[in-house]
Design an enzyme around this catalytic site. Structure first.
Site, mmCIF file in Angstrom:
data_model
loop_
_atom_site.group_PDB
_atom_site.id
_atom_site.type_symbol
_atom_site.label_atom_id
_atom_site.label_comp_id
_atom_site.label_asym_id
_atom_site.label_seq_id
_atom_site.Cartn_x
_atom_site.Cartn_y
_atom_site.Cartn_z
ATOM 1 N N GLY A 1 0.836 -1.203 0.000
ATOM 2 C CA GLY A 1 0.000 0.000 0.000
ATOM 3 C C GLY A 1 0.862 1.241 0.000
ATOM 4 O O GLY A 1 2.012 1.220 -0.453
ATOM 5 N N SER A 2 0.292 2.305 0.546
ATOM 6 C CA SER A 2 0.985 3.590 0.480
ATOM 7 C C SER A 2 2.118 3.649 1.516
ATOM 8 O O SER A 2 2.125 2.913 2.509
ATOM 9 C CB SER A 2 -0.010 4.719 0.715
ATOM 10 O OG SER A 2 -0.614 4.569 1.969
ATOM 11 N N GLU B 1 5.506 -3.510 0.796
ATOM 12 C CA GLU B 1 5.767 -2.977 -0.544
ATOM 13 C C GLU B 1 4.970 -1.699 -0.693
ATOM 14 O O GLU B 1 3.755 -1.700 -0.526
ATOM 15 C CB GLU B 1 5.402 -4.014 -1.615
ATOM 16 C CG GLU B 1 6.384 -5.179 -1.681
ATOM 17 C CD GLU B 1 7.826 -4.723 -1.874
ATOM 18 O OE1 GLU B 1 8.059 -3.666 -2.470
ATOM 19 O OE2 GLU B 1 8.727 -5.416 -1.376
ATOM 20 N N CYS C 1 1.899 0.438 -8.949
ATOM 21 C CA CYS C 1 3.062 0.883 -8.184
ATOM 22 C C CYS C 1 4.297 0.936 -9.086
ATOM 23 O O CYS C 1 5.251 1.654 -8.798
ATOM 24 C CB CYS C 1 3.296 -0.053 -7.019
ATOM 25 S SG CYS C 1 3.332 -1.762 -7.535
HETATM 26 P P1 NAD Z 1 -3.370 2.418 1.399
HETATM 27 O O1 NAD Z 1 -2.056 2.523 2.084
HETATM 28 O O2 NAD Z 1 -4.339 3.521 1.558
HETATM 29 O O3 NAD Z 1 -4.134 1.102 1.894
HETATM 30 C C1 NAD Z 1 -3.520 -0.161 1.819
HETATM 31 C C2 NAD Z 1 -4.175 -1.084 2.823
HETATM 32 O O4 NAD Z 1 -3.821 -0.661 4.161
HETATM 33 C C3 NAD Z 1 -5.697 -1.096 2.774
HETATM 34 O O5 NAD Z 1 -6.158 -2.408 2.955
HETATM 35 C C4 NAD Z 1 -6.074 -0.210 3.939
HETATM 36 O O6 NAD Z 1 -7.374 -0.457 4.435
HETATM 37 C C5 NAD Z 1 -5.006 -0.589 4.942
HETATM 38 N N1 NAD Z 1 -4.769 0.382 6.024
HETATM 39 C C6 NAD Z 1 -5.050 1.692 6.056
HETATM 40 N N2 NAD Z 1 -4.610 2.246 7.217
HETATM 41 C C7 NAD Z 1 -4.057 1.230 7.935
HETATM 42 C C8 NAD Z 1 -3.410 1.161 9.205
HETATM 43 N N3 NAD Z 1 -3.264 2.240 9.986
HETATM 44 N N4 NAD Z 1 -2.919 -0.038 9.603
HETATM 45 C C9 NAD Z 1 -3.023 -1.141 8.833
HETATM 46 N N5 NAD Z 1 -3.630 -1.114 7.616
HETATM 47 C C10 NAD Z 1 -4.132 0.049 7.175
HETATM 48 O O7 NAD Z 1 -3.062 2.142 -0.152
HETATM 49 P P2 NAD Z 1 -4.091 2.036 -1.369
HETATM 50 O O8 NAD Z 1 -4.630 3.390 -1.682
HETATM 51 O O9 NAD Z 1 -5.059 0.931 -1.128
HETATM 52 O O10 NAD Z 1 -3.125 1.553 -2.557
HETATM 53 C C11 NAD Z 1 -2.374 2.431 -3.328
HETATM 54 C C12 NAD Z 1 -0.921 2.460 -2.850
HETATM 55 O O11 NAD Z 1 -0.400 1.137 -2.858
HETATM 56 C C13 NAD Z 1 -0.023 3.275 -3.732
HETATM 57 O O12 NAD Z 1 0.859 4.009 -2.928
HETATM 58 C C14 NAD Z 1 0.758 2.211 -4.520
HETATM 59 O O13 NAD Z 1 2.011 2.617 -4.992
HETATM 60 C C15 NAD Z 1 0.885 1.143 -3.500
HETATM 61 N N6 NAD Z 1 1.144 -0.142 -4.118
HETATM 62 C C16 NAD Z 1 2.393 -0.680 -3.974
HETATM 63 C C17 NAD Z 1 2.697 -1.897 -4.577
HETATM 64 C C18 NAD Z 1 4.044 -2.517 -4.430
HETATM 65 O O14 NAD Z 1 4.151 -3.732 -4.612
HETATM 66 N N7 NAD Z 1 5.077 -1.770 -4.109
HETATM 67 C C19 NAD Z 1 1.716 -2.553 -5.329
HETATM 68 C C20 NAD Z 1 0.452 -1.973 -5.449
HETATM 69 C C21 NAD Z 1 0.171 -0.771 -4.819
#
Ligand code: NAD
Length: 457
Positions: A209-210, A231, A265
């Site tokens: 995620g982010s 990641e 990503c």
């Molecule tokens: P996000 O970080 O908003 O959410 C990711 C996940 O984390 C979700 O399931 C969310 O509900 C959960 N989450 C939110 N707050 C949390 C907390 N405090 N504790 C634990 N979990 C929590 O990301 P998104 O908007 O769903 O996805 C987009 C991001 O993901 C972009 O930054 C993208 O670059 C990244 N991404 C990275 C890869 C990689 O392999 N490097 C692949 C795909 C996406």
């Protein structure tokens, strides 16, 4: 029933409610992890044959429902249909590949330093893998975490993104229907509270995620002393040398910038043209981006993302940047944005530093390869990079010096093989790589066993 409901909407038609689910709350997460921990022993005892057969049945179930899943991915996260079908096919391949993993050697045999006996290493699962996933690859990312975790004998609790709960729920149903024993894999909807609870209770955590959220997850897991991988976001660069085939490079870059609206990503968000490459590349890329139609690009995930990108383009323009193409919002329902290329962005502008997660890139000019590599490396978020050249020496030099987890020569920065290690360099990732052998290692811990003769009684 919990009061708060999670809802996901179609990014191409925001009036279309795709899925909703009650928010389970932290208590329910803890109870689910407890049940998973109980179920894990039986899953491990199913042996390599039992686990392999179950993973094969999951692959078959996904394949049987391929078109239904692809259409749901289009509807819930706005992925163009060709890419959605590609994601489903890759998801099937991920489960099939990992269905062989239970039969991999789980350790080594060594000679003792002195005397008779055998020294063995053996990898064993941790227990419950807590998986937290984003919305942009709602089938492939949960699968490339869950399949290896299950293959080596862990139980799984998956907390998908709220923006993709419909796809995650359907994936969970298909997995359950394929005969996985109860509680071995549970899909639990939720947001930050449920994610936090899962990191607080699982035995091993894998997050995608982010960057901001991922760092918090890593901190919490590290304080608990459990293994964690994260990641995170990428600000990926493409370096184009003067001897490149500019039409081919522009086609690759247009796909990497605007395919699925740049919401990968591994998308390209910074293009570095070296020396005489600048003018012909700029011309070819503007043409290629302007030709990307809605079926290849698709909308961005929500209104806030679209408005954040248009505000950044407007502020860059006001500060003297030149918008070479795009920057406009088409008149249609949903969160669309024209593929955008900007150049001359002032040094401190966020477009250099932040991941906007949309169909937008900044074009830079570099005098030579050294400067191009320096520009490409000038960010902590170096997940992937691409190099476009016919010169093998230059390609090898760039591959050596670019700080990226994946380097692709004469190919888009986006694109991942399901059986090779995957992950970012520097701030783009934390901990062990995903996929392939690396994933099997991550979801297990090695123990060393000394086996000595009992001797005569
Ligand atoms: P996000 O970080 O908003 O959410 C990711 C996940 O984390 C979700 O399931 C969310 O509900 C959960 N989450 C939110 N707050 C949390 C907390 N405090 N504790 C634990 N979990 C929590 O990301 P998104 O908007 O769903 O996805 C987009 C991001 O993901 C972009 O930054 C993208 O670059 C990244 N991404 C990275 C890869 C990689 O392999 N490097 C692949 C795909 C996406």
């Amino acid at each position: 029933m919990p009061a708060v409901t999670i809802r996901s909407y179609n990014p191409a038609d925001p009036a279309d409610l795709v899925a909703e689910a009650p928010r389970p709350g932290a208590e329910a997460v803890l109870a689910t992890v407890d049940r998973a921990r109980t179920a894990q022993a039986g899953w491990l005892a199913a042996g390599a044959g039992g686990r392999s057969a179950a993973l094969t049945r999951i692959a078959e179930a996904i394949e049987t429902h391929a078109e239904e899943l692809a259409e749901l991915v289009v509807r819930e996260v706005g992925k163009p249909i060709a890419e959605a079908r590609g994601e489903v096919a890759r998801t099937v391949a991920i489960w099939r590949y990992n269905a062989q993993a239970p039969f991999e050697a789980s350790g080594e045999v060594h000679e003792t330093a002195a005397g008779p006996g055998l020294l063995l290493t053996r990898r064993r699962p941790y227990g419950v893998a807590g998986l937290i996933t984003p919305w942009n690859f709602p089938l492939a990312i949960p699968s490339w975490k869950a399949a290896p975790a299950l293959a080596v004998g862990n139980a799984v609790v998956l907390k998908p993104s709220s923006e993709a709960i419909g796809v995650a729920r359907r994936l969970g149903e298909l997995i359950a229907g394929a005969g996985l024993p109860a509680d071995v894999l549970t899909v639990l909807p939720g947001g930050a509270a449920e994610g936090t609870a899962l990191v607080g209770a699982a035995d091993v955590v894998s997050f995608t995620g982010s960057t901001g959220v991922g760092r918090q997850v890593v901190r919490t897991a590290t304080e608990r002393g459990i293994p964690v991988q994260a990641e995170l976001g990428g600000l990926n660069a493409a370096v184009v040398l003067p001897d490149a085939d500019f039409d081919q490079a522009a086609a690759h870059l247009a796909g990497a910038i605007a395919g699925y609206a740049g919401q990968k990503c591994t998308a390209t968000s910074r293009v570095v043209a070296v020396g005489a490459a600048y003018e012909p590349l700029r011309e070819a890329l503007v043409k290629a981006l302007a030709a990307v139609d809605g079926t290849a690009c698709g909308p961005v995930i929500n209104e806030a993302t679209r408005d954040g990108i248009t505000a950044a383009v407007d502020s860059a323009r006001e500060a003297g940047a030149e918008v070479l193409t795009g920057g406009t919002v088409p008149e249609r329902d949903g969160w669309w944005l024209a593929p955008t290329l900007v150049t001359g962005v002032p040094a401190e502008h966020p477009l250099h530093r932040e991941e906007f997660f949309g169909p937008i890139a900044v074009l830079y000019a570099a005098a030579g390869l050294d400067e191009a590599v320096a520009i490409a490396n000038d960010t902590p978020y170096t997940l992937s990079a691409s190099v476009h050249t016919r010169n093998l020496d230059a390609a090898l030099t760039a591959a050596d010096r670019l700080d990226a987890g994946m380097i692709r020569v004469n190919a888009p920065s986006s694109g991942v093989d399901f059986h090779l290690p995957f992950g970012g360099a520097k701030g783009a990732g934390h901990g062990a790589r995903e996929q392939g052998r690396a994933a099997l290692d991550f979801y297990t811990q090695s123990r060393t066993i000394s086996l000595l003769p009992a001797g005569d009684a």
